[in-house]
Design a protein around this motif. Structure first.
Motif, PDB file in Angstrom:
ATOM      1  N   LEU A 121      -8.599 -12.073  14.146  1.00 16.14           N
ATOM      2  CA  LEU A 121      -8.217 -10.795  13.556  1.00 16.14           C
ATOM      3  C   LEU A 121      -7.873  -9.791  14.652  1.00 16.14           C
ATOM      4  CD1 LEU A 121      -8.014  -9.316  10.795  1.00 16.14           C
ATOM      5  CD2 LEU A 121     -10.326  -8.452  11.232  1.00 16.14           C
ATOM      6  N   SER A 122      -6.728  -9.154  14.529  1.00 14.53           N
ATOM      7  CA  SER A 122      -6.270  -8.229  15.569  1.00 14.53           C
ATOM      8  C   SER A 122      -5.435  -7.118  14.939  1.00 14.53           C
ATOM      9  CB  SER A 122      -5.453  -8.986  16.624  1.00 14.53           C
ATOM     10  OG  SER A 122      -4.353  -9.654  16.017  1.00 14.53           O
ATOM     11  N   PRO A 123      -5.156  -6.048  15.692  1.00 15.76           N
ATOM     12  CA  PRO A 123      -4.386  -4.916  15.155  1.00 15.76           C
ATOM     13  C   PRO A 123      -3.005  -5.320  14.666  1.00 15.76           C
ATOM     14  CG  PRO A 123      -5.449  -4.316  17.211  1.00 15.76           C
ATOM     15  CD  PRO A 123      -5.636  -5.790  17.056  1.00 15.76           C
ATOM     16  N   ILE A 124      -2.590  -4.698  13.583  1.00 17.96           N
ATOM     17  CA  ILE A 124      -1.267  -4.930  12.990  1.00 17.96           C
ATOM     18  C   ILE A 124      -0.309  -3.861  13.513  1.00 17.96           C
ATOM     19  CG2 ILE A 124       0.006  -5.014  10.807  1.00 17.96           C
ATOM     20  CD1 ILE A 124      -2.732  -5.803   9.502  1.00 17.96           C
ATOM     21  N   THR A 125       0.853  -4.276  13.966  1.00 16.68           N
ATOM     22  CA  THR A 125       1.791  -3.333  14.589  1.00 16.68           C
ATOM     23  C   THR A 125       2.828  -2.782  13.615  1.00 16.68           C
ATOM     24  OG1 THR A 125       3.176  -5.194  15.296  1.00 16.68           O
ATOM     25  CG2 THR A 125       1.524  -4.388  16.862  1.00 16.68           C
ATOM     26  N   ASP A 126       2.924  -3.384  12.428  1.00 16.09           N
ATOM     27  CA  ASP A 126       3.890  -2.910  11.425  1.00 16.09           C
ATOM     28  C   ASP A 126       3.163  -2.002  10.432  1.00 16.09           C
ATOM     29  OD1 ASP A 126       5.430  -2.861   8.877  1.00 16.09           O
ATOM     30  OD2 ASP A 126       6.767  -4.218   9.974  1.00 16.09           O
ATOM     31  N   PHE A 127       3.570  -0.729  10.375  1.00 16.85           N
ATOM     32  CA  PHE A 127       2.876   0.259   9.546  1.00 16.85           C
ATOM     33  C   PHE A 127       2.904  -0.115   8.060  1.00 16.85           C
ATOM     34  CE2 PHE A 127       2.345   4.288   7.300  1.00 16.85           C
ATOM     35  CZ  PHE A 127       1.261   4.827   7.965  1.00 16.85           C
ATOM     36  N   SER A 128       4.041  -0.602   7.563  1.00 15.64           N
ATOM     37  CA  SER A 128       4.163  -0.924   6.132  1.00 15.64           C
ATOM     38  C   SER A 128       3.287  -2.120   5.766  1.00 15.64           C
ATOM     39  CB  SER A 128       5.617  -1.206   5.766  1.00 15.64           C
ATOM     40  OG  SER A 128       6.127  -2.313   6.492  1.00 15.64           O
ATOM     41  N   ILE A 129       3.218  -3.129   6.662  1.00 13.27           N
ATOM     42  CA  ILE A 129       2.354  -4.294   6.409  1.00 13.27           C
ATOM     43  C   ILE A 129       0.894  -3.867   6.380  1.00 13.27           C
ATOM     44  CG2 ILE A 129       1.518  -6.472   7.377  1.00 13.27           C
ATOM     45  CD1 ILE A 129       4.332  -6.993   8.410  1.00 13.27           C
ATOM     46  N   LEU A 130       0.521  -3.021   7.328  1.00 11.02           N
ATOM     47  CA  LEU A 130      -0.852  -2.515   7.376  1.00 11.02           C
ATOM     48  C   LEU A 130      -1.192  -1.764   6.096  1.00 11.02           C
ATOM     49  CD1 LEU A 130      -3.521  -1.859   8.794  1.00 11.02           C
ATOM     50  CD2 LEU A 130      -2.384   0.100   9.859  1.00 11.02           C
ATOM     51  N   GLN A 131      -0.287  -0.929   5.646  1.00 12.28           N
ATOM     52  CA  GLN A 131      -0.521  -0.139   4.437  1.00 12.28           C
ATOM     53  C   GLN A 131      -0.730  -1.039   3.224  1.00 12.28           C
ATOM     54  OE1 GLN A 131       2.538   2.835   3.842  1.00 12.28           O
ATOM     55  NE2 GLN A 131       1.004   4.314   3.159  1.00 12.28           N
ATOM     56  N   ASP A 132       0.089  -2.095   3.107  1.00 10.81           N
ATOM     57  CA  ASP A 132      -0.044  -3.038   1.996  1.00 10.81           C
ATOM     58  C   ASP A 132      -1.405  -3.742   2.039  1.00 10.81           C
ATOM     59  OD1 ASP A 132       2.405  -2.458   0.926  1.00 10.81           O
ATOM     60  OD2 ASP A 132       3.441  -4.186   1.802  1.00 10.81           O
ATOM     61  N   GLN A 133      -1.819  -4.185   3.225  1.00  9.59           N
ATOM     62  CA  GLN A 133      -3.102  -4.878   3.349  1.00  9.59           C
ATOM     63  C   GLN A 133      -4.269  -3.966   2.986  1.00  9.59           C
ATOM     64  OE1 GLN A 133      -4.050  -7.232   6.723  1.00  9.59           O
ATOM     65  NE2 GLN A 133      -2.093  -8.314   6.779  1.00  9.59           N
ATOM     66  N   LEU A 134      -4.209  -2.736   3.432  1.00  8.20           N
ATOM     67  CA  LEU A 134      -5.285  -1.787   3.137  1.00  8.20           C
ATOM     68  C   LEU A 134      -5.354  -1.479   1.639  1.00  8.20           C
ATOM     69  CD1 LEU A 134      -4.890   0.652   6.153  1.00  8.20           C
ATOM     70  CD2 LEU A 134      -6.833  -0.857   5.717  1.00  8.20           C
ATOM     71  N   GLU A 135      -4.207  -1.348   1.007  1.00  3.42           N
ATOM     72  CA  GLU A 135      -4.192  -1.041  -0.427  1.00  3.42           C
ATOM     73  C   GLU A 135      -4.682  -2.220  -1.254  1.00  3.42           C
ATOM     74  OE1 GLU A 135      -0.326   0.419  -1.453  1.00  3.42           O
ATOM     75  OE2 GLU A 135      -0.509   2.213  -0.191  1.00  3.42           O
TER      76      GLU A 135
END
Length: 375
Positions: A37-51
């Motif tokens: 598990l590591s930081p995600i660099t794509d803001f939209s992908i990160l937002q989808d995962q968090l939601e």
């Protein structure tokens, strides 16, 4: 979202977070993902995962009856099905049935909730409800995962003949045993099983007085194991019937494998979906343990911590019955620098690590305390 050096990840003890998440996973696939598990660099992908994660957390917090994730991965079963000459094992059918029933229950859950939890529901877009897989397996297997006697007319006949033959073997044996008990030629244990057969335990000095086939001796040689003569042809017939049963079982499982193979694309989606859900569910378990939330995300260079806790310190103190003190701080375009001073063991390092670890967790798709994301 900038790159975070691996050394920084290590210094912030993110490996401990990974380990906690690893232990929350069910499947090996999800566990391996947690290790990396590591930081995600794509803001939209990160937002989808968090939601998606927040959707599952909301389901848990509301006490909704979301199906329990009780399953076995079917990666090996999928590989077996890809080769048209391979046949699934009995346990493989049970795993496929278990997963098929679970996915059907999850699909029903989302169909009942209409437009709620849409981000999490999106994971099911390549799935559809079907009873065909479960019905085909239930036609062959009973509730214990064993092939039913009536899975085929041939199997039913073979098993009936096996039962009748076994009854004859036991009847003959019991009669012979009673006779020999009266003669006093048997050892203390009277009988035993050898090579899958019920045999008499005869005192070796009397072995020639007992009609039958000597199959072996005890370690001391004082006892000879004899198969009664009346049972020799019956035991032979029983072994032939067992072989007939094995061949018929193979035929039945081969036929059922072919029926299940027609659903291979769907089963592949099952595997992909359930391991992804397992991955999210592990994150959800951690969020519930930390009482974490979905923070407000911002693309501006600002961070606003409100009653934030260092996650590892919080878990450690909880296990030891100790209180953890929260911290709040704000950094934005008007307040771009913060000076922290104080005595040794005054909390300076914890404050810095709290900011760094929470930011790292968020960028890795984990819920945390409510704060504005640092872009």
């Amino acid at each position: 979202m900038s790159y975070i050096p691996e050394q920084t990840i290590t210094d912030l003890e993110f490996d401990l977070i990974r380990l906690m998440l690893h232990d929350f996973c069910i499947s090996d696939t999800a566990k391996l993902r947690m290790v990396d598990l590591s930081p995600i660099t794509d803001f939209s992908i990160l937002q989808d995962q968090l939601e998606r994660l927040n959707d599952l957390k909301s389901i848990r917090n509301e006490g909704l009856t979301f199906p329990a994730l009780d399953f076995e991965e079917i990666e090996e079963e999928i590989e077996t099905l890809r080769n048209k000459h391979n046949v699934l094992t009995e346990s493989s059918f049970f795993n496929i049935k278990l997963l098929s029933e679970l996915v059907n229950r999850i699909l029903f859950f989302f169909s009942d909730k209409k437009s709620r939890f849409q981000k999490l529901k999106d994971l099911t877009e390549n799935l559809y409800h079907t009873d065909d897989i479960v019905k085909a397996i239930n036609k062959v297997f009973d509730a214990r995962g064993k092939v039913k006697d009536d899975a085929s007319p041939t199997l039913l006949k073979i098993r009936q003949e096996k039962k009748a033959t076994r009854n004859k073997i036991n009847s003959n044996f019991d009669k012979h045993l009673k006779t020999l008990l009266k003669k006093g030629v048997l050892a203390d244990n009277n009988e035993t099983f050898l090579h899958g057969k019920r045999v008499l335990s005869v005192i070796s000095s009397y072995k020639r007085s007992v009609n039958g086939n000597a199959l072996g001796n005890s370690k001391t040689g004082n006892v000879t194991y004899i198969e009664p003569s009346l049972n020799i042809p019956l035991n032979h017939e029983y072994e032939m019937l067992r072989d007939d049963e094995r061949q018929e079982l193979f035929r039945i499982l081969k036929e059922l494998t072919q029926a299940v193979r027609t659903h291979l694309p769907l089963l592949t989606e099952y595997q992909k979906f359930i391991t992804e859900l397992d991955f999210i569910n592990a994150k959800c378990k951690l969020a519930l343990q930390l009482k974490a939330n979905l923070p407000k995300l911002s693309e501006n260079s600002e961070i606003n911590l409100i009653n934030a806790y260092h996650p590892i310190l919080l878990v450690t103190n909880q296990s030891n019955g100790k209180e953890t003190m929260p911290q709040s701080l704000l950094l934005d375009k008007f307040n771009r620098m913060l000076v922290i001073s104080g005595p040794n063991a005054g909390g300076k390092s914890i404050t810095l690590k709290t900011v760094g670890l929470l930011q790292l967790m968020l960028q890795s798709g984990l819920l945390t305390v409510s704060y504005t994301h640092l872009r």
